[in-house]
Design a protein around this motif. Structure first.
Motif, PDB file in Angstrom:
ATOM      1  N   GLU A   1       2.016   1.599  -3.560  1.00 21.23           N
ATOM      2  CA  GLU A   1       0.856   1.849  -4.370  1.00 21.23           C
ATOM      3  C   GLU A   1       0.887   3.534  -4.099  1.00 21.23           C
ATOM      4  OE1 GLU A   1      -1.711   1.977  -7.438  1.00 21.23           O
ATOM      5  OE2 GLU A   1      -0.341   0.217  -7.024  1.00 21.23           O
ATOM      6  N   THR A   2       0.921   3.969  -3.122  1.00 20.14           N
ATOM      7  CA  THR A   2       0.517   5.410  -2.544  1.00 20.14           C
ATOM      8  C   THR A   2       1.599   6.367  -3.181  1.00 20.14           C
ATOM      9  OG1 THR A   2      -0.445   4.794  -0.586  1.00 20.14           O
ATOM     10  CG2 THR A   2       0.243   7.099  -0.670  1.00 20.14           C
ATOM     11  N   TRP A   3       3.011   5.955  -2.881  1.00 19.38           N
ATOM     12  CA  TRP A   3       3.987   6.894  -3.452  1.00 19.38           C
ATOM     13  C   TRP A   3       4.794   6.596  -4.612  1.00 19.38           C
ATOM     14  CZ3 TRP A   3       3.181  11.024  -0.733  1.00 19.38           C
ATOM     15  CH2 TRP A   3       2.781  11.001   0.328  1.00 19.38           C
TER      16      TRP A   3
ATOM     17  N   SER B   1       0.938  -1.303  -0.120  1.00 20.46           N
ATOM     18  CA  SER B   1       0.183   0.050  -0.139  1.00 20.46           C
ATOM     19  C   SER B   1       0.865   1.214   0.004  1.00 20.46           C
ATOM     20  CB  SER B   1      -1.023   0.085   1.200  1.00 20.46           C
ATOM     21  OG  SER B   1      -1.934  -1.281   0.931  1.00 20.46           O
ATOM     22  N   LEU B   2       1.920   1.299   0.536  1.00 21.74           N
ATOM     23  CA  LEU B   2       2.850   2.270   0.709  1.00 21.74           C
ATOM     24  C   LEU B   2       3.697   2.457  -0.660  1.00 21.74           C
ATOM     25  CD1 LEU B   2       4.819   1.997   4.112  1.00 21.74           C
ATOM     26  CD2 LEU B   2       3.397   3.984   3.331  1.00 21.74           C
TER      27      LEU B   2
ATOM     28  N   LYS C   1      -5.289   2.969   2.970  1.00 14.13           N
ATOM     29  CA  LYS C   1      -4.828   4.336   2.761  1.00 14.13           C
ATOM     30  C   LYS C   1      -3.939   4.450   3.773  1.00 14.13           C
ATOM     31  CE  LYS C   1      -7.947   8.530   2.348  1.00 14.13           C
ATOM     32  NZ  LYS C   1      -7.358   9.248   1.709  1.00 14.13           N
ATOM     33  N   LEU C   2      -2.892   4.965   3.120  1.00 12.68           N
ATOM     34  CA  LEU C   2      -1.436   5.281   4.238  1.00 12.68           C
ATOM     35  C   LEU C   2      -1.025   6.473   3.421  1.00 12.68           C
ATOM     36  CD1 LEU C   2       0.219   1.624   4.209  1.00 12.68           C
ATOM     37  CD2 LEU C   2      -1.480   2.861   5.951  1.00 12.68           C
ATOM     38  N   ASP C   3      -1.545   7.607   3.270  1.00 15.80           N
ATOM     39  CA  ASP C   3      -1.181   8.701   2.635  1.00 15.80           C
ATOM     40  C   ASP C   3      -0.942   9.825   3.611  1.00 15.80           C
ATOM     41  OD1 ASP C   3      -3.804   9.114   3.254  1.00 15.80           O
ATOM     42  OD2 ASP C   3      -4.722  10.050   1.526  1.00 15.80           O
TER      43      ASP C   3
ATOM     44  N   CYS D   1      -2.857  -3.866  -1.893  1.00 14.03           N
ATOM     45  CA  CYS D   1      -2.358  -2.527  -1.988  1.00 14.03           C
ATOM     46  C   CYS D   1      -3.037  -1.346  -2.055  1.00 14.03           C
ATOM     47  CB  CYS D   1      -1.460  -2.544  -3.668  1.00 14.03           C
ATOM     48  SG  CYS D   1      -0.299  -3.708  -3.691  1.00 14.03           S
ATOM     49  N   GLU D   2      -4.410  -1.487  -1.439  1.00 10.26           N
ATOM     50  CA  GLU D   2      -5.384  -0.636  -1.360  1.00 10.26           C
ATOM     51  C   GLU D   2      -5.840   0.148  -0.140  1.00 10.26           C
ATOM     52  OE1 GLU D   2      -7.133  -4.439  -0.587  1.00 10.26           O
ATOM     53  OE2 GLU D   2      -6.097  -3.742  -2.455  1.00 10.26           O
TER      54      GLU D   2
END
Length: 295
Positions: free
Chosen positions: A126-128, A123-124, A256-258, A253-254
């Motif tokens: 995917e976020t960045w 997820s990190l 939310k770690l934004d 990967c979904e």
């Protein structure tokens, strides 16, 4: 690759904690603190992370943790990781201690109940992935599915300093499939360390060949009549397990770690930090952070 991009080091905290614990536990070196609590895994995890910071020179850092032994994957398949032995009594207190040390050092930590560290790492990424270069440090080959143009996976190899580093280009050249297709390959082979079987009788070579030729699990099943009678028989017997194995192999990967990227900036290791580590009984961390010890 844009060299001005932030560079995030994403650390698989559990992998480094376990690795560090077993590296010294077999010889009975637990480095007990003043309260007689072992610290070998914690100190090894922190020192390994500090070495990775000096090797990869990131600007930002995130450490990912499992939160308990059960996750949503156990609901998909009851035997998932079920055969793994219980952690050694000397390791048990170090799970919380490692997260506490990570936070004391100012390292951004992530742990979410019911999710594995792998899912947080995914997820990190995917976020960045569009805004930063990412280097993931782990011992887990499953993470190769996360490779992208600006994402590399550094697999632990030897000691604190040797890594087998994969880029997307190296993976494609070596395997002849894309990183995403690695999930489909694992669906066929299963994973003995995670306790799911895939398709009995299909090993890595056959699985790779099938994915290279038919592209995916669905592609192989659609072309079943083109396969040998032996392969057809195995697939017919194990089709349900194949689909479950694909779900188990897929990193989610979904999440939310934004958080703002500033929260991931690596703070300086100061004399004050070393003093706190020394007071908490982590003298090896203090020494590594400040090679000239103030004590």
């Amino acid at each position: 690759m844009n060299e001005n991009k932030p560079h995030i080091l994403v650390v698989d905290g559990m992998a480094l904690l376990f690795r560090s614990f077993f590296a010294t536990a077999h010889s009975g070196q637990f480095f007990r603190n003043a309260m007689d609590v072992p610290t070998n895994g914690v100190q090894g995890f922190a020192r390994h992370t500090m070495s990775a910071i000096s090797i990869f020179q990131p600007t930002h850092l995130a450490v990912c943790w499992d939160m308990g032994s059960k996750t949503f994957r156990n609901e998909l398949f009851a035997d998932y990781k079920a055969h793994r032995p219980a952690p050694a009594p000397e390791l048990i207190p170090q799970f919380d201690m490692a997260r506490e040390v990570s936070e004391t050092l100012g390292w951004k930590s992530y742990g979410i109940k019911n999710m594995e560290a792998d899912d947080l790492i995914g997820s990190l990424v995917e976020t960045w992935k569009d805004e930063a270069k990412l280097t993931v440090v782990s011992g887990d080959k499953d993470l190769l599915q996360l490779l992208k143009p600006d994402v590399s996976i550094a697999l632990t190899k030897k000691g604190f300093t040797q890594y087998d580093e994969y880029t997307e280009a190296r993976f494609i050249e070596g395997y002849g499939i894309t990183p995403k297709q690695f999930i489909d390959m694992k669906a066929f082979t299963g994973d003995s360390s995670d306790g799911y079987p895939g398709v009995k009788g299909i090993g890595p070579k056959t699985a790779l060949k099938l994915i290279q030729e038919y592209g995916s699990v669905d592609g192989v099943l659609a072309a079943k009549e083109n396969l040998t009678a032996g392969l057809q028989k195995k697939l017919n017997a194990e089709e349900e397990m194949l689909m479950i194995s694909r779900d188990l192999a897929t990193i989610h990967c979904e999440i939310k770690l934004d958080d703002p990227l500033e929260e991931l900036i690596i703070p300086e290791f100061t004399v004050e930090t070393a003093k706190v580590m020394e007071e908490q009984g982590y003298s090896m961390i203090a020494k590594q952070g400040l090679p000239v010890s103030p004590f």
